[in-house]
Write an enzyme that holds these catalytic residues in place. Structure first.
Site, PDB file in Angstrom:
ATOM      1  N   GLU A 282      -8.151 -13.098  -8.442  1.00  0.00           N
ATOM      2  CA  GLU A 282      -8.946 -11.988  -7.906  1.00  0.00           C
ATOM      3  C   GLU A 282      -9.763 -11.295  -9.003  1.00  0.00           C
ATOM      4  OE1 GLU A 282      -6.003  -9.676  -5.684  1.00  0.00           O
ATOM      5  OE2 GLU A 282      -6.327 -10.957  -3.936  1.00  0.00           O
ATOM      6  N   ASP A 361      -0.026 -13.646   1.512  1.00  0.00           N
ATOM      7  CA  ASP A 361      -0.012 -12.309   0.888  1.00  0.00           C
ATOM      8  C   ASP A 361       0.734 -11.300   1.763  1.00  0.00           C
ATOM      9  OD1 ASP A 361      -0.529 -10.317  -0.871  1.00  0.00           O
ATOM     10  OD2 ASP A 361      -2.638 -10.088  -0.363  1.00  0.00           O
ATOM     11  N   GLU A 389       1.655  -2.742   2.797  1.00  0.00           N
ATOM     12  CA  GLU A 389       0.214  -2.988   2.864  1.00  0.00           C
ATOM     13  C   GLU A 389      -0.229  -3.575   4.205  1.00  0.00           C
ATOM     14  OE1 GLU A 389      -1.154  -5.456  -0.344  1.00  0.00           O
ATOM     15  OE2 GLU A 389      -3.195  -5.603   0.459  1.00  0.00           O
TER      16      GLU A 389
HETATM   17  C1  GCV Z   1      -2.825  -5.648  -6.920  1.00  0.00           C
HETATM   18  C2  GCV Z   1      -3.511  -8.441  -2.522  1.00  0.00           C
HETATM   19  C3  GCV Z   1      -3.777  -6.965  -2.502  1.00  0.00           C
HETATM   20  C4  GCV Z   1      -4.331  -6.502  -3.838  1.00  0.00           C
HETATM   21  C5  GCV Z   1      -3.312  -6.868  -4.913  1.00  0.00           C
HETATM   22  C6  GCV Z   1      -3.097  -8.367  -4.878  1.00  0.00           C
HETATM   23  C7  GCV Z   1      -2.044  -8.830  -5.861  1.00  0.00           C
HETATM   24  O1  GCV Z   1      -4.706  -9.155  -2.617  1.00  0.00           O
HETATM   25  O2  GCV Z   1      -4.634  -6.647  -1.455  1.00  0.00           O
HETATM   26  O3  GCV Z   1      -4.531  -5.117  -3.779  1.00  0.00           O
HETATM   27  O4  GCV Z   1      -3.720  -6.455  -6.190  1.00  0.00           O
HETATM   28  O5  GCV Z   1      -2.665  -8.750  -3.596  1.00  0.00           O
HETATM   29  O6  GCV Z   1      -0.920  -9.030  -5.439  1.00  0.00           O
HETATM   30  O7  GCV Z   1      -2.353  -8.991  -7.022  1.00  0.00           O
END
Ligand code: GCV
Length: 674
Positions: A282, A361, A389
């Site tokens: 990411e 996720d 989340e």
């Molecule tokens: C901390 C998902 C979440 C991100 C998070 C990522 C991760 O994509 O939406 O906010 O980043 O996981 O676990 O690194």
């Protein structure tokens, strides 16, 4: 103070005659005065017994005498005796009653602290103390919380206020830090990562002079409760801090830079456990930029940290987040496995790969990540998320321990026996000693710490589960209720009902049969069926007029075959695949009959109506607790249940309308679909 004490609220009176009969603490430990953990155990016992049972415990340091020196029924009353015993496992304790006295024996001071908190729980639950005989050893060495706190005070995916570690790019150390450490240690947490895995801006500087004194201060508070401090690292730090022109793990200059940095950081912070790294994921930097592997990157850091006993935790959450939705071959679910399996056995012993529980996720339902049990020669740690989340963001109630139990009990078939995820992360399967569980934390600076008062059950539950994974989700829930709200039967039964119904209810009114992802993009709250359907994130449901689901069988992306047999054959075959994961693994016509006997479309309609009914029932049961819970907590929770009821309807109606319009198939029960 403002904030609450949760399950360590010693102002709640208990009815425990045996606790009332205790009048002193006897410490039979050499140099106990210099040991902060023992001192904190004593303090905790004194405050708890005074506050809850009205017993004022005096302290007797009785070093050097043998255990027999403490006589039952002594004229002074009974005692709690703290003593070391050789031959016990690290962090283990034996808590037992002996002729009216209570003894906590352990091989080290952490064990004494854990035994202390266990005794306090027993008092809170009004259990008999004289007959106690609890011999406990933590199942896994690492029991960790990962905070996604940013240094400006915001929390990535935080749903309970701002950070209590950081504010305006400064580190906060105050009473709340200590209470946080007490709460975490009381359920067995022994490691905490203080900052977000997305390390940017000021957080990159945490490993420099600018912050090291303050990090040390924070780490010392943790140390007094047996918690090791960890930090998330920016992989590109040599460039951003050291002005090098690369972060290539095989460059001598880069290796040198890290060796010097580690020497400084570990030298300044004796209670530093090590580092957590999100690399090549990411948008975060990593070894891929230099054509190097994850093993190259992780080992370079591990070598630099090794002289100080440092651990490098390297995340396996690596995937292509620039996917084309038209591409049916690339599969985000495969990426963790594909990126790491070829490097099994190449990592140093002080590296642990941290693997999310599922391949996508933290959805409400996912299969277990195939790296768990796929890797056999690499230290592994399971990552779960108690920050909700994708499961209602601590506005909806969703008790996650039943989900974590299912994950831990999953058989990987990596061996003939002792092959479950629990066995692997406890180090039994492959004889590993660097392993355990981490949870993305759900706390913030709200007065109740977790936004929804009942979300605290996930924090409490994660700690208890990682210490004693054989506990059932029900046992943990019951314990949390009683230590938090007391021993009233109606309160206990009602809250039990709410907790245990919550995950199934949430799953029912949100995304069906393992498909996941039908959430509003970015904030991940609330329904948006096509929100991610034409995006770059690799998170698709592939619904059309005839059916829905992602073909991950041998005819599709082949993901199902990444598991060991018999799991691979079960997942690969739509006839054998469990209903709750069917759409994760297969593209299925709406008219397909599930093993439950319902068609897919009828299941979608039914489960969404049932999910809303379940929430209505939960809210109704909750209302009966008015006057039985602390007023503030009741009002906060009532507000959340109201929102959950409304919001569950929104989910139901959007999902049902979407699939009715897509499929044109009517609900056989003739209910209102828009
Ligand atoms: C901390 C998902 C979440 C991100 C998070 C990522 C991760 O994509 O939406 O906010 O980043 O996981 O676990 O690194």
């Amino acid at each position: 103070m403002g904030y609450e004490q949760l399950w360590l609220d010693y102002t709640r009176k208990v009815s425990c005659k045996e606790a009332e009969g205790i009048s002193y603490i006897c410490v039979k430990i050499q140099d106990a005065k210099q040991d902060a953990l023992i001192a904190n155990s004593v303090k905790e016992l004194q405050e708890a017994f005074l506050g809850m049972a009205g017993s004022r415990l005096t302290l007797r340091q009785e070093c050097g005498q043998d255990a027999g020196a403490v006589q039952a029924g002594n004229a002074d009353g009974h005692s709690i005796c703290l003593a070391f015993r050789e031959g016990m496992k690290a962090e283990a304790y034996h808590l037992f009653g002996e002729k009216g006295d209570i003894v906590i024996e352990a091989s080290d001071s952490r064990g004494i602290l854990y035994g202390t908190f266990d005794l306090i729980r027993q008092v809170q639950m009004e259990n008999s103390l004289h007959t106690l005989d609890r011999f406990k050893a933590p199942a896994m060495p690492m029991r960790m919380l990962n905070h996604w706190d940013n240094m400006d005070g915001s929390i990535e995916r935080g749903y309970s206020g701002e950070s209590f570690f950081f504010e305006k790019n400064e580190i906060i150390v105050n009473d709340r830090t200590r209470d946080y450490a007490r709460l975490a240690a009381s359920v067995g947490i022994n490691a905490v990562v203080i900052n977000n895995v997305n390390v940017k801006d000021a957080a990159t500087w945490l490993i420099t002079d600018r912050y090291l004194d303050k990090v040390r201060e924070l780490s010392e508070v943790f140390a007094e409760y047996g918690i090791r401090l960890y930090m998330s690292l920016n992989y590109a730090a040599p460039m951003e801090l050291g002005q090098l022109d690369s972060a290539d793990p095989l460059s001598d200059e880069v290796r040198d830079w890290w060796h010097k940095r580690m020497e400084t950081v570990f030298g300044r912070i004796p209670n530093l456990g090590g580092f957590l790294i999100k690399a090549d994921s990411e948008g975060r930097p990593g070894p891929f930029t230099y054509g190097r592997t994850h093993a190259d990157g992780a080992n370079m850091l591990a070598d630099a940290a090794a002289p100080y006993g440092g651990i490098i935790i390297w995340r396996c959450f690596v995937y292509n987040c620039m996917q084309d939705w038209r591409d049916y071959r690339t599969d985000r679910a495969r990426s963790g496995y594909d990126n790491f399996i070829g490097q099994d056995g190449m990592f140093r012993d002080n590296v642990i790969l941290q693997i999310k529980n599922g391949p996508m996720d933290f959805q409400v339902r996912e299969p277990v990540h195939p790296l768990l049990g796929g890797l056999t020669k690499t230290n592994q740690m399971l990552e779960v998320q108690i920050a909700q989340e994708y499961t209602g963001q601590q506005r909806h109630l969703c008790y996650l321990i039943p989900m974590f139990k299912q994950i831990l009990q999953f058989r990987t078939y990596a061996r003939e026996e002792e092959d479950t995820v629990m066995d692997i992360v406890s180090g039994r399967t492959f004889g590993q000693h660097n392993c355990g569980m981490a949870a993305v934390a759900n706390t913030g600076n709200d007065d109740n710490w977790t936004g929804h008062d009942m979300a605290a059950a996930n924090w409490y539950g994660f700690g208890r589960l990682s210490f004693e994974p054989e506990l059932s989700a029900e046992e943990i829930a019951r314990e949390w209720i009683r230590v938090t709200y007391g021993n009233d039967e109606q309160v206990e039964e009602t809250l039990m009902f709410l907790l245990m119904s919550s995950w199934p209810a949430y799953e029912s009114y949100t995304s069906p049969l393992g498909i996941g992802w039908m959430v509003t993009p970015d904030n991940h709250y609330g329904p948006s069926v096509d929100g991610y359907e034409y995006s770059r994130w690799g998170t698709y449901h592939r619904a059309d007029h005839w059916g829905i689901g992602v073909d991950r069988s041998h005819e599709g992306t082949g993901y199902a075959l990444l598991y060991r047999e018999p799991n691979a054959s079960v997942y690969d075959d739509r006839e054998k695949c469990p209903d709750e994961l069917l759409l994760f693994f297969h593209h299925i016509p709406y008219t397909w009959k599930l093993r439950s006997g319902k068609t897919v479309i009828q299941h979608i309609y039914d489960s969404h109506f049932e999910g809303v009914e379940a929430v209505d029932e939960m809210a109704e049961q909750f209302e009966k607790l008015q006057g039985k819970l602390p007023d503030k907590a009741y009002r906060r929770m009532a507000g959340r249940f109201m929102e959950q009821k409304e919001h569950a309807r929104e989910w139901r109606d959007q999902i049902n309308a979407y699939f009715y319009r897509k499929s044109g198939i009517i609900d056989e029960k003739g209910r209102k679909i828009y």
